[in-house]
Write an enzyme that holds these catalytic residues in place. Sequence first.
Site, PDB file in Angstrom:
ATOM      1  N   TYR A 194       6.594 -13.156 -17.020  1.00  0.00           N
ATOM      2  CA  TYR A 194       6.710 -11.651 -17.018  1.00  0.00           C
ATOM      3  C   TYR A 194       5.354 -11.246 -17.893  1.00  0.00           C
ATOM      4  CZ  TYR A 194       8.237  -7.000 -18.648  1.00  0.00           C
ATOM      5  OH  TYR A 194       8.430  -5.364 -18.683  1.00  0.00           O
ATOM      6  N   LYS A 197       2.200  -9.175 -16.731  1.00  0.00           N
ATOM      7  CA  LYS A 197       1.753  -7.719 -17.220  1.00  0.00           C
ATOM      8  C   LYS A 197       0.446  -7.585 -17.779  1.00  0.00           C
ATOM      9  CE  LYS A 197       5.628  -5.586 -16.635  1.00  0.00           C
ATOM     10  NZ  LYS A 197       5.786  -4.343 -15.416  1.00  0.00           N
TER      11      LYS A 197
END
Length: 254
Positions: free
Chosen positions: A153, A157
Amino acid sequence: MQRLQDRVAVITGAGSGIGLATARRFAQEGAKVVCADVDETAGAKAAAEVGGLFVRADVTDEDDVIRMYQAAADAYGGVDIAFNNAGISPPDDDSILETGLDAWRRVQEVNLTSVYLCCKHVIPHMRRRGGGSIVNTASFVAVMGSATSQISYTASKGGVLAMSRELGVQFAREGIRVNALCPGPVNTPLLQELFAADPERAQRRLVHVPLGRFAEAAEIAAAVAFLASDDASFVTASQFLVDGGISGAYVTPL
Ligand SMILES: NC(=O)c1ccc[n+]([C@@H]2O[C@H](COP(=O)([O-])OP(=O)(O)OC[C@H]3O[C@@H](n4cnc5c(N)ncnc54)[C@H](O)[C@@H]3O)[C@@H](O)[C@H]2O)c1
């Protein structure tokens, strides 16, 4: 405020959370809203609520992404705003020592490859309109390290942030603005469940937030509406933090 009067906006992941709050805010500000989601029930419900169009799309699928923008252009004549917001944060994405390649790849596909596909296929529509605004959802973890890691994650990002900056620079003189929205933690049902199960983990995070609470989805939507509107006409290639002060904090108030 009617800053988005008659603008056509496509929101991915519009069925829930930040996407749903933004669909509501865009509609209040006068936009024609296309709600895209892989979840047909939630996406259709959101579209019905805001008087917009629902398009079922899996943002990891290139044909779906192409169809999504074409459906928006067919229905409303073009695309002015793209909020590339769909993302996942599954429990099997954890410490690098525990996270398997399957989980790593799935998160990269949904969170990063999707943003590549959405930008690639919406920019030609915006060129035809003579400009537009793209808001890609990154996260505050793109700019700060966390000991409660979700490694894929975080990496995804960081990729969204770097890609948005580059596209913002590349297309600036064509009137296409591209910004990376970096929300802090938002008070969503998922977060509430996680923290009900583990209050100590919740407290460990909350202590870092100067404002002393998590964001409401509507507060993130307000920032997206600003970035989408002409009020942000001089804002591009930015990392737009809406994080309650987390990234600026050393010692927080008691
Ligand atoms: N909630 C937070 O605390 C927080 C903080 C920072 C950033 N973000 C980011 O904000 C975005 C939205 O988060 P949220 O909390 O509102 O999430 P959410 O889970 O409430 O909503 C996400 C929506 O995306 C849809 N979706 C998932 N995979 C999809 C796919 N492959 N194709 C199309 N749609 C798909 C889901 O069906 C859902 O409706 C995500 O990118 C997330 O990483 C969230």
